[in-house]
Write a protein that holds these residues in place. Structure first.
Motif, mmCIF file in Angstrom:
data_model
loop_
_atom_site.group_PDB
_atom_site.id
_atom_site.type_symbol
_atom_site.label_atom_id
_atom_site.label_comp_id
_atom_site.label_asym_id
_atom_site.label_seq_id
_atom_site.Cartn_x
_atom_site.Cartn_y
_atom_site.Cartn_z
ATOM 1 N N UNK A 4 25.638 5.415 10.489
ATOM 2 C CA UNK A 4 25.517 4.215 9.672
ATOM 3 C C UNK A 4 26.033 4.483 8.259
ATOM 4 N N UNK A 5 26.898 3.594 7.793
ATOM 5 C CA UNK A 5 27.494 3.668 6.466
ATOM 6 C C UNK A 5 27.111 2.436 5.673
ATOM 7 N N UNK A 85 23.239 6.841 7.106
ATOM 8 C CA UNK A 85 23.508 8.276 7.056
ATOM 9 C C UNK A 85 24.268 8.639 5.788
ATOM 10 N N UNK A 86 25.009 7.662 5.248
ATOM 11 C CA UNK A 86 25.819 7.923 4.064
ATOM 12 C C UNK A 86 25.892 6.660 3.213
ATOM 13 N N UNK A 87 25.735 6.827 1.918
ATOM 14 C CA UNK A 87 25.887 5.740 0.948
ATOM 15 C C UNK A 87 27.161 5.986 0.155
ATOM 16 N N UNK A 108 20.832 10.938 3.503
ATOM 17 C CA UNK A 108 21.327 12.310 3.669
ATOM 18 C C UNK A 108 22.553 12.656 2.831
ATOM 19 N N UNK A 109 23.477 11.698 2.638
ATOM 20 C CA UNK A 109 24.732 12.018 1.951
ATOM 21 C C UNK A 109 25.169 10.840 1.100
ATOM 22 N N UNK A 110 25.888 11.136 0.021
ATOM 23 C CA UNK A 110 26.375 10.086 -0.872
ATOM 24 C C UNK A 110 27.764 10.434 -1.373
ATOM 25 N N UNK A 367 36.229 13.086 4.754
ATOM 26 C CA UNK A 367 35.215 13.453 3.774
ATOM 27 C C UNK A 367 33.827 13.068 4.284
ATOM 28 N N UNK A 368 33.687 11.852 4.832
ATOM 29 C CA UNK A 368 32.408 11.442 5.421
ATOM 30 C C UNK A 368 31.948 12.470 6.458
#
Length: 373
Positions: A4-5, A85-87, A108-110, A367-368
């Motif tokens: 999910x983004x 999962x990523x912003x 988890x990740x940005x 990168x994601x």
């Protein structure tokens, strides 16, 4: 199970013009994509594009602690509900509250995508100087091991992450890319030479300087045409008033076209693409589109512009705010059509090598993946 983004941006129109292709590429790669921004007249287009839209209270302009905290809390609440999962925060205005929201919600990740330092790093006022010192420290303090600062030019990287851990987590991807098929290189149209400036109509883009340069150039070459494309933006404190735009048009100095969505056609019908910005850009989309169209570029020697307008190679660079130098550049290209065409041909080659939207999207998705592997 798909990842999910969540994309956070401070303006729906900017997302649609600059990051919609990335969102679609992410969907094609198996991501569930949602977009959060302020609701306005263009935000329904996000849902119409097949993406989940979530309204959040984020302002287009300014950085004020109370407002940023309010935005951060709202985005954190949205993140707890959506569990991304990523912003991916697009623009510095989104990155400041977005990074705090990611930490509060345990995302988890940005990715903090800086699309130009803009007024924050060009204004010399006391408040802005304080922000120039505070923002890098803030970003460094809150950045986690899976945070990446994504910049479009080296100057922004040095300004926002001059040292420390975040400097080692800075990634350079120049611009948001251009569709090389849509902006195909075509032969120049017939004379007279026509110049196009397509931009947000705000003072810092050098709009008044362009108009004055057009006046000076036309005093020597009355046949030259100068086009100005863009809609009035009364919500922006730096906006050029509509009455001023109409006055310039009625005086015949420039031809104000209003908002246009047919940029490829406009560029095919011109000889030169110009952006006389007076502050640091990311990598301006209008310049990479002009390069893809095979047009000579004229721009100011500021961060971002010089990434694509390379003096003597793809175009001519002039000092910011210098209407005389800008007029001289126009007159030089009008007098030397062979030079103009050589610059345009090289600009197209650079666009193909460095600014293809498919390549930009692929590198961003890589990168994601690197942050979640």
């Amino acid at each position: 199970m798909s990842r999910r983004l969540l994309i956070l941006v401070n303006d729906a129109g900017f997302f649609l013009s600059h990051r919609l292709p990335l969102a679609r590429a992410a969907v094609a790669a198996g991501w569930e994509v949602a977009v959060a921004t302020r609701p306005d007249e263009r935000s329904p287009e996000i849902a119409a594009a097949g993406l989940a839209f979530h309204p959040v209270p984020i302002r287009r302009f300014g950085l004020k602690p109370a407002g940023e905290l309010r935005t951060a809390l709202a985005v954190a609440a949205l993140c707890r509900r959506l569990r991304p999962d990523l912003l991916h925060c697009v623009t510095l205005k989104a990155a400041v509250p977005g990074l705090l929201a990611a930490r509060l919600a345990g995302v988890p990740a940005a990715v903090l995508a800086i699309t130009g330092s803009g007024r924050t790093y060009s204004d010399g006022g006391l408040v802005w100087r304080l922000l120039q010192r505070a923002i890098p420290r803030y970003l460094s303090l809150l950045a986690g091991p899976r945070t990446r600062l994504l910049v479009q030019n080296p100057e922004d990287g040095r300004a926002l992450a001059p040292r420390g851990a975040l400097a080692e987590r800075t990634v350079l991807i120049r611009g948001s890319g251009v569709d090389l098929a849509a902006f195909a290189a075509t032969p120049e149209p017939p004379e007279p030479m026509t110049v196009l400036l397509a931009s947000r109509l705000i003072a810092k883009k050098g709009i008044a300087v362009y108009v004055e340069a057009a006046r000076r150039a036309r005093s020597e070459r009355p046949d030259l045409r100068f086009l100005l494309a863009g809609a009035p933006d009364p919500g922006n404190p730096d906006a050029v008033p509509e009455a001023t735009l109409r006055g310039w048009h009625e005086a015949g100095t420039v031809e104000w076209l209003g908002r246009r969505d047919d940029m490829a056609r406009l560029m095919a019908d011109c000889h030169v693409v110009c952006l006389p910005s007076q502050y640091g850009e990311g990598v301006p989309k209008c310049l990479i589109e002009g390069a893809a169209a095979g047009r000579a570029l004229v721009a100011t020697d500021v961060a971002g512009c010089r990434e694509v307008c390379r003096d003597g190679e793809t175009g001519l660079l002039v000092p910011p705010g210098d209407a005389g130098a800008l007029a001289a550049a126009f007159l030089k290209l009008a007098a030397e059509p062979d030079l103009r065409r050589r610059l345009g041909a090289r600009a197209r080659a650079v666009a193909e090598a460095e600014f293809d939207v498919a390549s930009v999207n692929r590198r961003t998705l890589e990168l994601y993946d690197s942050l979640l592997d």
